[in-house]
Design a protein around this motif. Sequence first.
Motif, PDB file in Angstrom:
ATOM      1  N   ALA A  18       1.400  -0.925   0.512  1.00  0.00           N
ATOM      2  CA  ALA A  18       0.263   0.017  -0.132  1.00  0.00           C
ATOM      3  C   ALA A  18       1.460   0.854   0.253  1.00  0.00           C
ATOM      4  N   SER A  19       1.888   1.096   0.475  1.00  0.00           N
ATOM      5  CA  SER A  19       2.967   2.523   1.038  1.00  0.00           C
ATOM      6  C   SER A  19       4.011   2.735  -0.646  1.00  0.00           C
ATOM      7  N   VAL A  20       3.692   1.255  -1.366  1.00  0.00           N
ATOM      8  CA  VAL A  20       4.464   1.665  -3.296  1.00  0.00           C
ATOM      9  C   VAL A  20       3.277   2.791  -3.645  1.00  0.00           C
ATOM     10  N   ILE A  21       3.800   3.996  -4.089  1.00  0.00           N
ATOM     11  CA  ILE A  21       3.813   4.377  -5.287  1.00  0.00           C
ATOM     12  C   ILE A  21       3.858   4.969  -6.371  1.00  0.00           C
ATOM     13  N   ASN A  22       4.029   5.977  -7.137  1.00  0.00           N
ATOM     14  CA  ASN A  22       4.317   6.579  -8.167  1.00  0.00           C
ATOM     15  C   ASN A  22       4.675   7.997  -7.623  1.00  0.00           C
ATOM     16  N   ARG A  23       5.568   8.994  -6.009  1.00  0.00           N
ATOM     17  CA  ARG A  23       6.637  10.530  -6.051  1.00  0.00           C
ATOM     18  C   ARG A  23       5.838  11.050  -7.249  1.00  0.00           C
ATOM     19  N   ILE A  24       4.682  12.224  -6.722  1.00  0.00           N
ATOM     20  CA  ILE A  24       5.048  13.214  -7.395  1.00  0.00           C
ATOM     21  C   ILE A  24       5.526  14.771  -7.285  1.00  0.00           C
ATOM     22  N   ASP A  25       6.827  14.480  -6.538  1.00  0.00           N
ATOM     23  CA  ASP A  25       7.339  15.624  -5.730  1.00  0.00           C
ATOM     24  C   ASP A  25       8.321  16.372  -6.938  1.00  0.00           C
ATOM     25  N   TYR A  26       8.770  15.886  -8.307  1.00  0.00           N
ATOM     26  CA  TYR A  26       9.179  16.919  -9.185  1.00  0.00           C
ATOM     27  C   TYR A  26       7.487  17.303  -9.873  1.00  0.00           C
ATOM     28  N   ILE A  27       7.215  16.734  -9.992  1.00  0.00           N
ATOM     29  CA  ILE A  27       5.919  18.266  -9.970  1.00  0.00           C
ATOM     30  C   ILE A  27       5.343  19.159  -8.611  1.00  0.00           C
ATOM     31  N   ARG A  28       5.445  18.508  -7.920  1.00  0.00           N
ATOM     32  CA  ARG A  28       5.675  19.343  -6.525  1.00  0.00           C
ATOM     33  C   ARG A  28       6.490  20.876  -6.932  1.00  0.00           C
ATOM     34  N   SER A  29       7.451  20.507  -6.775  1.00  0.00           N
ATOM     35  CA  SER A  29       8.486  21.300  -6.987  1.00  0.00           C
ATOM     36  C   SER A  29       8.724  22.423  -7.687  1.00  0.00           C
ATOM     37  N   PRO A  44       6.601  25.615  -9.220  1.00  0.00           N
ATOM     38  CA  PRO A  44       5.837  26.399  -8.980  1.00  0.00           C
ATOM     39  C   PRO A  44       4.903  26.940 -10.094  1.00  0.00           C
ATOM     40  N   SER A  45       5.488  26.541 -11.313  1.00  0.00           N
ATOM     41  CA  SER A  45       5.272  27.079 -12.924  1.00  0.00           C
ATOM     42  C   SER A  45       4.233  25.922 -13.080  1.00  0.00           C
ATOM     43  N   LEU A  46       3.737  24.802 -12.555  1.00  0.00           N
ATOM     44  CA  LEU A  46       2.926  24.067 -12.647  1.00  0.00           C
ATOM     45  C   LEU A  46       1.489  24.452 -12.200  1.00  0.00           C
ATOM     46  N   LYS A  47       0.783  24.193 -12.490  1.00  0.00           N
ATOM     47  CA  LYS A  47      -0.835  24.044 -11.748  1.00  0.00           C
ATOM     48  C   LYS A  47      -1.770  23.285 -11.566  1.00  0.00           C
ATOM     49  N   PHE A  48      -2.150  22.411 -10.617  1.00  0.00           N
ATOM     50  CA  PHE A  48      -2.165  21.455 -10.566  1.00  0.00           C
ATOM     51  C   PHE A  48      -3.367  21.337  -9.693  1.00  0.00           C
ATOM     52  N   THR A  49      -3.977  20.198  -9.323  1.00  0.00           N
ATOM     53  CA  THR A  49      -4.813  20.141  -8.299  1.00  0.00           C
ATOM     54  C   THR A  49      -5.295  18.288  -7.767  1.00  0.00           C
ATOM     55  N   ASP A  50      -5.948  18.796  -6.368  1.00  0.00           N
ATOM     56  CA  ASP A  50      -6.177  17.141  -5.462  1.00  0.00           C
ATOM     57  C   ASP A  50      -7.368  16.640  -6.349  1.00  0.00           C
ATOM     58  N   THR A  51      -8.499  18.012  -6.528  1.00  0.00           N
ATOM     59  CA  THR A  51      -9.583  17.144  -7.066  1.00  0.00           C
ATOM     60  C   THR A  51     -10.212  17.875  -7.909  1.00  0.00           C
ATOM     61  N   GLY A  52     -11.012  17.448  -8.363  1.00  0.00           N
ATOM     62  CA  GLY A  52     -11.474  18.237  -9.725  1.00  0.00           C
ATOM     63  C   GLY A  52     -12.409  16.672 -11.039  1.00  0.00           C
ATOM     64  N   ARG A  74      15.959  14.706 -17.926  1.00  0.00           N
ATOM     65  CA  ARG A  74      14.250  14.707 -17.656  1.00  0.00           C
ATOM     66  C   ARG A  74      13.881  14.348 -18.961  1.00  0.00           C
ATOM     67  N   GLU A  75      13.704  13.389 -19.728  1.00  0.00           N
ATOM     68  CA  GLU A  75      13.408  13.511 -20.933  1.00  0.00           C
ATOM     69  C   GLU A  75      11.918  12.969 -20.373  1.00  0.00           C
ATOM     70  N   PHE A  76      11.544  12.227 -19.171  1.00  0.00           N
ATOM     71  CA  PHE A  76      10.462  10.999 -18.978  1.00  0.00           C
ATOM     72  C   PHE A  76       9.811  12.636 -18.065  1.00  0.00           C
ATOM     73  N   THR A  77      10.446  12.919 -17.048  1.00  0.00           N
ATOM     74  CA  THR A  77       9.706  13.539 -16.377  1.00  0.00           C
ATOM     75  C   THR A  77       8.737  15.195 -17.504  1.00  0.00           C
ATOM     76  N   ASP A  78       9.958  15.484 -18.059  1.00  0.00           N
ATOM     77  CA  ASP A  78       9.845  16.809 -19.141  1.00  0.00           C
ATOM     78  C   ASP A  78       8.350  16.463 -19.714  1.00  0.00           C
ATOM     79  N   ILE A  79       7.958  14.666 -19.847  1.00  0.00           N
ATOM     80  CA  ILE A  79       6.712  14.256 -21.095  1.00  0.00           C
ATOM     81  C   ILE A  79       5.547  14.427 -20.230  1.00  0.00           C
TER      82      ILE A  79
END
Length: 411
Positions: free
Chosen positions: A131-142, A144-152, A173-178
Amino acid sequence: MIHNISSLDLKKLLDISIYCYTCNACSMVCPLNLVKDFSPRYFLSQLRLNGLKDMDSFLADNEDIYKCITCQQCMTECPMSKPGEGMNIVEIIRILREYSFENKLNAKELQQHCTHQSMMQLNSTLHSQSASVINRIDYIRSDPSLKFTDTGEIGLFLGCFQFMEDLFEIPNREFTDIARGAIKLLNQNDIVPVILETKCCGHDLYWMGDTNNTKRLAEFNVQKFKDAGVKTIITECAEGYYMWKYVYPKLVIECDFKVIHFSEYIIQSELLKKMFMHPLKMKVTYHDPCRLGRLSNIFEPPRQILSILPGITYLEMKHNRTTSLCCGVSAFLDCNAEKKVFRELRIQEAMDIGADYIVTTCPKCIVHYNCYLKEVSTNIQNSQNPNDQDSRPLPKLIDLSTFLAKYFMLI
């Protein structure tokens, strides 16, 4: 609920195989048959000869079920293949892999065919069982130019881009740039997508026969987005699209999302009309991934996008749409010298039309074509006789969302 393949499933499989009347059209176009490695027609005839009674002995230590790259090229020529009925060799192979996996008939052969030390399969299995193993999105959170939300209502499924970047030691950053590119482009169209820490989509486990763990992954991801109020799932990865669109509804009750590919969304939006487009001059072609093209029938949206960009000359490779060449590796199974021939042929096709960029939407295609290009570049640099090398410049491989984001100077 644990899924187990039954004798009824195998009976259905044999009923499907009866549609084959050995016309040999499948073997004529099968990429593996070009390198004398696999014949769909011969495999089907052997399957029918053994039947249900001797199914276990037929599958035990049988490597052929893992050699098939499940590209579905064979079904483009099969006269007995119709949507939803008739012959379907790819599904026959998948069911046989599932039966073999559940009954541990050829675990050794499967292990030998898994590439990159089975890291992709191991990653997916860990995701499904912890249950604890997931794909982290720290590279997105870090960022500030990216706008996203957790509900919608609109969710963007990112999959395993970060893990793949770490595994293959991608320096730029070839894959995270996707992911960054896709979010930036959605933001430009006034969409703030739901981005969640999800698990692997399960594509590789599904195609190697581990349907039980695939189902666990599907249930987790579906519930995550349902809890967030999502109604529409946008995917950029061809494999993620295939799983959400066609596999998840079979594995998870009430998986009723509207699933669209990123290219479908972009071409239907106002994004391309209102954004600044600068007059670059480059030649671009598009490579159809098997999962998005032949298996999902999405051919035109990426081409439509690339064809209307100012400064871009869109060119078509010899093999395109239903005849597109596979990169040679599905579910990270069986990457070898014979499969490298497929990549060489594809790159040569792009060079023949003078393409500067090959755009695609499949991380595996990016991995394997770039691997080949790196090898070719190294050989050229180390060559004692440069005149023996093809003097034409090598094309660059790039994902669609990354290409568009760079074109619009967003990343």
